[in-house]
Design a protein around this motif. Structure first.
Motif, mmCIF file in Angstrom:
data_model
loop_
_atom_site.group_PDB
_atom_site.id
_atom_site.type_symbol
_atom_site.label_atom_id
_atom_site.label_comp_id
_atom_site.label_asym_id
_atom_site.label_seq_id
_atom_site.Cartn_x
_atom_site.Cartn_y
_atom_site.Cartn_z
ATOM 1 N N TYR B 36 -11.035 51.361 56.575
ATOM 2 C CA TYR B 36 -10.736 50.097 57.229
ATOM 3 C C TYR B 36 -10.134 50.370 58.604
ATOM 4 O O TYR B 36 -9.379 51.318 58.795
ATOM 5 C CB TYR B 36 -9.739 49.274 56.400
ATOM 6 N N LYS B 37 -10.470 49.486 59.533
ATOM 7 C CA LYS B 37 -9.937 49.561 60.891
ATOM 8 C C LYS B 37 -9.064 48.328 61.123
ATOM 9 O O LYS B 37 -9.477 47.199 60.824
ATOM 10 C CB LYS B 37 -11.092 49.557 61.897
ATOM 11 N N GLN B 38 -7.858 48.559 61.622
ATOM 12 C CA GLN B 38 -6.960 47.445 61.892
ATOM 13 C C GLN B 38 -6.506 47.500 63.344
ATOM 14 O O GLN B 38 -5.720 48.371 63.729
ATOM 15 C CB GLN B 38 -5.751 47.461 60.954
ATOM 16 N N GLU B 39 -7.013 46.584 64.133
ATOM 17 C CA GLU B 39 -6.572 46.484 65.522
ATOM 18 C C GLU B 39 -5.224 45.771 65.553
ATOM 19 O O GLU B 39 -4.867 45.040 64.619
ATOM 20 C CB GLU B 39 -7.622 45.743 66.347
ATOM 21 N N LEU B 40 -4.494 45.973 66.629
ATOM 22 C CA LEU B 40 -3.139 45.458 66.750
ATOM 23 C C LEU B 40 -3.093 43.953 66.512
ATOM 24 O O LEU B 40 -3.798 43.183 67.176
ATOM 25 C CB LEU B 40 -2.581 45.792 68.135
ATOM 26 N N GLN B 81 -14.787 55.262 72.312
ATOM 27 C CA GLN B 81 -14.674 54.258 73.366
ATOM 28 C C GLN B 81 -13.310 53.581 73.257
ATOM 29 O O GLN B 81 -12.664 53.638 72.196
ATOM 30 C CB GLN B 81 -15.807 53.234 73.215
ATOM 31 N N PRO B 82 -12.830 52.940 74.325
ATOM 32 C CA PRO B 82 -11.513 52.299 74.282
ATOM 33 C C PRO B 82 -11.350 51.343 73.103
ATOM 34 O O PRO B 82 -10.270 51.258 72.515
ATOM 35 C CB PRO B 82 -11.453 51.553 75.622
ATOM 36 N N GLU B 83 -12.420 50.649 72.726
ATOM 37 C CA GLU B 83 -12.315 49.681 71.624
ATOM 38 C C GLU B 83 -12.165 50.348 70.254
ATOM 39 O O GLU B 83 -11.957 49.664 69.245
ATOM 40 C CB GLU B 83 -13.519 48.736 71.605
ATOM 41 N N ASP B 84 -12.263 51.674 70.220
ATOM 42 C CA ASP B 84 -12.018 52.391 68.968
ATOM 43 C C ASP B 84 -10.518 52.560 68.704
ATOM 44 O O ASP B 84 -10.121 52.962 67.604
ATOM 45 C CB ASP B 84 -12.680 53.775 68.989
ATOM 46 N N SER B 85 -9.703 52.279 69.688
ATOM 47 C CA SER B 85 -8.249 52.396 69.508
ATOM 48 C C SER B 85 -7.784 51.392 68.457
ATOM 49 O O SER B 85 -8.007 50.191 68.580
ATOM 50 C CB SER B 85 -7.519 52.126 70.833
ATOM 51 N N ALA B 86 -7.155 51.909 67.411
ATOM 52 C CA ALA B 86 -6.735 51.070 66.286
ATOM 53 C C ALA B 86 -6.056 51.972 65.251
ATOM 54 O O ALA B 86 -5.969 53.187 65.432
ATOM 55 C CB ALA B 86 -7.931 50.372 65.642
ATOM 56 N N VAL B 87 -5.591 51.358 64.167
ATOM 57 C CA VAL B 87 -5.123 52.123 63.017
ATOM 58 C C VAL B 87 -6.241 52.142 61.985
ATOM 59 O O VAL B 87 -6.817 51.090 61.681
ATOM 60 C CB VAL B 87 -3.838 51.513 62.409
ATOM 61 N N THR B 109 -3.924 56.165 60.171
ATOM 62 C CA THR B 109 -3.958 57.027 61.357
ATOM 63 C C THR B 109 -4.074 56.146 62.588
ATOM 64 O O THR B 109 -4.993 55.333 62.681
ATOM 65 C CB THR B 109 -5.166 57.980 61.309
ATOM 66 N N HIS B 110 -3.129 56.311 63.498
ATOM 67 C CA HIS B 110 -3.175 55.564 64.749
ATOM 68 C C HIS B 110 -4.029 56.359 65.728
ATOM 69 O O HIS B 110 -3.611 57.427 66.196
ATOM 70 C CB HIS B 110 -1.763 55.350 65.293
ATOM 71 N N LEU B 111 -5.222 55.863 65.994
ATOM 72 C CA LEU B 111 -6.145 56.521 66.920
ATOM 73 C C LEU B 111 -5.968 55.936 68.316
ATOM 74 O O LEU B 111 -6.087 54.715 68.514
ATOM 75 C CB LEU B 111 -7.594 56.351 66.457
ATOM 76 N N ILE B 112 -5.689 56.819 69.259
ATOM 77 C CA ILE B 112 -5.492 56.416 70.649
ATOM 78 C C ILE B 112 -6.591 57.044 71.489
ATOM 79 O O ILE B 112 -6.773 58.271 71.463
ATOM 80 C CB ILE B 112 -4.112 56.879 71.168
ATOM 81 N N ILE B 113 -7.322 56.229 72.208
ATOM 82 C CA ILE B 113 -8.389 56.727 73.073
ATOM 83 C C ILE B 113 -7.865 56.732 74.506
ATOM 84 O O ILE B 113 -7.569 55.680 75.087
ATOM 85 C CB ILE B 113 -9.657 55.855 72.973
ATOM 86 N N GLN B 114 -7.756 57.917 75.058
ATOM 87 C CA GLN B 114 -7.241 58.079 76.416
ATOM 88 C C GLN B 114 -8.371 57.921 77.425
ATOM 89 O O GLN B 114 -9.416 58.528 77.264
ATOM 90 C CB GLN B 114 -6.616 59.482 76.577
#
Lengths: 111, 115
Positions: B36-40, B81-87, B109-114
Protein backbone atom coordinates in the motif's frame (compact mmCIF):
# COMPACT_ATOMS: atom_id res chain seq x y z
CA UNK A 1 -19.26 3.73 -6.75
CA UNK A 2 -18.83 5.61 -3.48
CA UNK A 3 -15.72 4.77 -1.48
CA UNK A 4 -15.40 3.90 2.19
CA UNK A 5 -16.80 6.70 4.32
CA UNK A 6 -15.69 7.37 7.88
CA UNK A 7 -17.26 9.82 10.29
CA UNK A 8 -16.33 12.02 11.94
CA UNK A 9 -13.03 13.10 10.37
CA UNK A 10 -11.74 14.65 13.59
CA UNK A 11 -12.51 14.12 17.26
CA UNK A 12 -11.12 15.63 20.42
CA UNK A 13 -11.90 13.88 23.68
CA UNK A 14 -10.59 13.96 27.23
CA UNK A 15 -9.17 11.07 29.20
CA UNK A 16 -11.78 8.77 30.65
CA UNK A 17 -14.42 9.55 28.06
CA UNK A 18 -15.65 7.13 25.46
CA UNK A 19 -15.94 7.55 21.71
CA UNK A 20 -17.77 5.90 18.81
CA UNK A 21 -16.46 5.97 15.26
CA UNK A 22 -18.49 5.05 12.21
CA UNK A 23 -17.61 3.40 8.91
CA UNK A 24 -19.75 2.84 5.82
CA UNK A 25 -18.16 0.32 3.45
CA UNK A 26 -18.27 0.25 -0.32
CA UNK A 27 -21.63 -1.01 -1.51
CA UNK A 28 -21.58 -4.79 -1.71
CA UNK A 29 -18.60 -5.21 0.61
CA UNK A 30 -19.46 -7.38 3.58
CA UNK A 31 -16.12 -7.27 5.37
CA UNK A 32 -15.03 -4.29 7.45
CA UNK A 33 -11.67 -4.08 9.22
CA UNK A 34 -10.38 -1.45 11.61
CA UNK A 35 -6.78 -0.31 12.01
CA UNK A 36 -5.00 2.09 14.34
CA UNK A 37 -2.27 4.17 12.75
CA UNK A 38 0.35 5.94 14.85
CA UNK A 39 3.77 7.35 13.91
CA UNK A 40 6.41 4.69 14.33
CA UNK A 41 3.93 1.84 14.83
CA UNK A 42 2.40 1.82 11.40
CA UNK A 43 -0.96 0.17 10.90
CA UNK A 44 -2.09 -2.08 13.70
CA UNK A 45 -5.04 -4.40 13.21
CA UNK A 46 -7.91 -3.97 15.65
CA UNK A 47 -10.64 -6.30 14.41
CA UNK A 48 -12.59 -7.45 11.38
CA UNK A 49 -16.29 -8.02 10.92
CA UNK A 50 -18.00 -10.06 8.27
CA UNK A 51 -21.76 -10.40 8.01
CA UNK A 52 -22.24 -8.91 11.50
CA UNK A 53 -19.79 -11.37 13.13
CA UNK A 54 -16.35 -10.56 14.45
CA UNK A 55 -14.13 -12.83 12.42
CA UNK A 56 -10.68 -11.73 13.56
CA UNK A 57 -9.24 -9.70 16.41
CA UNK A 58 -5.90 -8.00 17.04
CA UNK A 59 -4.02 -7.52 20.30
CA UNK A 60 -5.84 -4.55 21.75
CA UNK A 61 -7.40 -4.27 25.21
CA UNK A 62 -11.08 -4.89 25.79
CA UNK A 63 -11.70 -1.11 25.87
CA UNK A 64 -11.71 -1.36 22.08
CA UNK A 65 -14.85 -2.95 20.70
CA UNK A 66 -16.87 -2.91 17.54
CA UNK A 67 -19.92 -4.13 15.79
CA UNK A 68 -21.38 -4.45 12.35
CA UNK A 69 -24.94 -3.89 11.28
CA UNK A 70 -27.05 -5.78 8.77
CA UNK A 71 -26.28 -3.15 6.11
CA UNK A 72 -22.53 -3.81 6.67
CA UNK A 73 -21.94 -0.44 8.29
CA UNK A 74 -19.62 -0.75 11.26
CA UNK A 75 -18.93 1.16 14.44
CA UNK A 76 -15.91 1.09 16.69
CA UNK A 77 -16.09 2.11 20.33
CA UNK A 78 -13.27 3.00 22.68
CA UNK A 79 -14.13 3.35 26.36
CA UNK A 80 -12.15 4.98 29.16
CA UNK A 81 -9.92 6.85 26.74
CA UNK A 82 -6.21 7.15 27.44
CA UNK A 83 -3.70 9.61 26.02
CA UNK A 84 -2.08 6.76 24.10
CA UNK A 85 -5.30 6.19 22.17
CA UNK A 86 -4.62 9.33 20.15
CA UNK A 87 -4.22 8.07 16.59
CA UNK A 88 -5.68 7.91 13.12
CA UNK A 89 -8.29 5.16 13.01
CA UNK A 90 -8.73 3.66 9.59
CA UNK A 91 -11.55 1.51 8.39
CA UNK A 92 -11.24 -0.73 5.34
CA UNK A 93 -13.77 -2.78 3.46
CA UNK A 94 -13.48 -5.70 1.11
CA UNK A 95 -15.55 -8.39 -0.53
CA UNK A 96 -14.01 -10.83 1.92
CA UNK A 97 -11.33 -12.29 -0.31
CA UNK A 98 -10.16 -9.27 -2.25
CA UNK A 99 -8.00 -6.24 -1.55
CA UNK A 100 -8.76 -3.78 1.21
CA UNK A 101 -10.17 -0.36 0.38
CA UNK A 102 -9.45 2.21 3.06
CA UNK A 103 -11.43 5.20 4.20
CA UNK A 104 -9.85 8.58 4.98
CA UNK A 105 -9.81 7.81 8.67
CA UNK A 106 -10.90 9.50 11.88
CA UNK A 107 -8.23 11.50 13.67
CA UNK A 108 -8.77 11.04 17.41
CA UNK A 109 -6.98 13.31 19.86
CA UNK A 110 -7.21 12.54 23.57
CA UNK A 111 -6.27 15.34 25.96
CA UNK B 1 0.54 -14.56 15.17
CA UNK B 2 2.09 -13.11 12.06
CA UNK B 3 4.97 -10.64 12.37
CA UNK B 4 6.06 -8.47 9.43
CA UNK B 5 9.36 -6.61 9.45
CA UNK B 6 9.96 -3.85 6.91
CA UNK B 7 13.24 -2.17 5.92
CA UNK B 8 14.39 0.49 5.57
CA UNK B 9 12.23 2.88 7.57
CA UNK B 10 13.41 5.77 5.38
CA UNK B 11 14.77 5.60 1.85
CA UNK B 12 16.04 8.56 -0.13
CA UNK B 13 16.83 8.13 -3.83
CA UNK B 14 17.59 10.42 -6.73
CA UNK B 15 14.82 10.95 -9.24
CA UNK B 16 15.20 8.40 -12.01
CA UNK B 17 16.97 5.84 -9.84
CA UNK B 18 15.42 2.61 -8.54
CA UNK B 19 14.09 1.99 -5.05
CA UNK B 20 13.78 -1.34 -3.25
CA UNK B 21 11.85 -1.96 -0.05
CA UNK B 22 12.11 -5.32 1.70
CA UNK B 23 9.81 -7.18 4.06
CA UNK B 24 10.08 -10.44 5.95
CA UNK B 25 7.23 -12.41 7.51
CA UNK B 26 7.11 -15.08 10.16
CA UNK B 27 4.04 -17.22 9.40
CA UNK B 28 4.83 -19.79 6.71
CA UNK B 29 1.08 -20.11 6.08
CA UNK B 30 0.88 -16.53 4.80
CA UNK B 31 -0.32 -16.54 1.21
CA UNK B 32 -1.25 -12.98 0.27
CA UNK B 33 1.17 -10.03 0.19
CA UNK B 34 -0.12 -6.57 -0.78
CA UNK B 35 1.71 -3.26 -0.88
CA UNK B 36 0.00 0.00 0.00
CA UNK B 37 1.07 3.55 -0.75
CA UNK B 38 0.03 6.37 1.56
CA UNK B 39 0.64 9.93 0.44
CA UNK B 40 0.76 12.64 3.08
CA UNK B 41 -2.69 13.19 4.59
CA UNK B 42 -4.33 10.59 2.39
CA UNK B 43 -5.65 7.06 2.76
CA UNK B 44 -3.50 4.01 2.06
CA UNK B 45 -4.10 2.70 -1.44
CA UNK B 46 -3.24 -0.69 -2.87
CA UNK B 47 -0.56 -0.43 -5.56
CA UNK B 48 0.28 -4.08 -6.18
CA UNK B 49 -0.24 -7.46 -4.56
CA UNK B 50 1.06 -10.99 -5.00
CA UNK B 51 -0.19 -14.39 -3.97
CA UNK B 52 1.98 -17.26 -2.83
CA UNK B 53 1.67 -19.25 -6.04
CA UNK B 54 3.54 -16.53 -7.96
CA UNK B 55 7.17 -15.50 -7.61
CA UNK B 56 7.03 -12.10 -9.31
CA UNK B 57 4.47 -9.62 -10.54
CA UNK B 58 4.96 -6.41 -12.52
CA UNK B 59 2.81 -3.39 -13.20
CA UNK B 60 4.57 -0.75 -15.27
CA UNK B 61 7.35 0.72 -13.07
CA UNK B 62 6.40 -1.34 -10.04
CA UNK B 63 7.26 -4.98 -9.35
CA UNK B 64 6.99 -7.28 -6.37
CA UNK B 65 9.05 -10.42 -5.81
CA UNK B 66 8.32 -13.20 -3.34
CA UNK B 67 10.66 -15.80 -1.89
CA UNK B 68 8.53 -18.24 0.08
CA UNK B 69 11.47 -20.33 1.23
CA UNK B 70 13.18 -17.35 2.82
CA UNK B 71 9.85 -15.76 3.80
CA UNK B 72 10.58 -12.39 2.32
CA UNK B 73 9.11 -10.18 -0.38
CA UNK B 74 10.24 -6.93 -1.93
CA UNK B 75 8.85 -3.92 -3.76
CA UNK B 76 10.85 -2.56 -6.67
CA UNK B 77 10.17 0.86 -8.18
CA UNK B 78 12.13 1.77 -11.28
CA UNK B 79 12.67 5.21 -12.85
CA UNK B 80 11.41 6.94 -9.71
CA UNK B 81 9.43 10.15 -10.06
CA UNK B 82 8.53 12.90 -7.55
CA UNK B 83 4.99 11.51 -7.24
CA UNK B 84 6.45 8.28 -5.88
CA UNK B 85 7.28 10.11 -2.64
CA UNK B 86 5.07 8.56 0.03
CA UNK B 87 5.01 6.00 2.83
CA UNK B 88 4.85 2.43 1.58
CA UNK B 89 3.47 -0.42 3.68
CA UNK B 90 3.90 -4.11 3.06
CA UNK B 91 1.48 -6.60 4.57
CA UNK B 92 0.85 -10.32 4.87
CA UNK B 93 -2.21 -12.46 5.40
CA UNK B 94 -2.61 -16.14 6.14
CA UNK B 95 -6.37 -16.25 5.70
CA UNK B 96 -7.46 -19.36 3.76
CA UNK B 97 -8.12 -18.39 0.18
CA UNK B 98 -5.76 -15.43 0.43
CA UNK B 99 -8.23 -12.93 1.77
CA UNK B 100 -7.04 -9.47 2.65
CA UNK B 101 -8.84 -9.22 5.97
CA UNK B 102 -6.85 -9.26 9.15
CA UNK B 103 -3.70 -8.15 7.37
CA UNK B 104 -0.54 -7.70 9.40
CA UNK B 105 1.32 -4.61 8.21
CA UNK B 106 4.96 -3.64 8.35
CA UNK B 107 5.80 -0.32 10.02
CA UNK B 108 6.22 1.47 6.71
CA UNK B 109 9.00 2.98 4.60
CA UNK B 110 9.12 6.69 3.94
CA UNK B 111 10.35 6.99 0.36
CA UNK B 112 11.82 10.37 -0.54
CA UNK B 113 12.58 11.18 -4.17
CA UNK B 114 15.30 13.79 -4.45
CA UNK B 115 15.08 16.06 -7.52
Amino acid sequence: KAGVTQTPRYLIKTRGQQVTLSCSPISGHRSVSWYQQTPGQGLQFLFEYFSETQRNKGNFPGRFSGRQFSNSRSEMNVSTLELGDSALYLCASSLGSGPLHFGNGTRLTVT
Amino acid sequence: GENVEQHPSTLSVQEGDSAVIKCTYSDSASNYFPWYKQELGKRPQLIIDIRSNVGEKKDQRIAVTLNKTAKHFSLHITETQPEDSAVYFCAASSRPGGGADGLTFGKGTHLIIQP
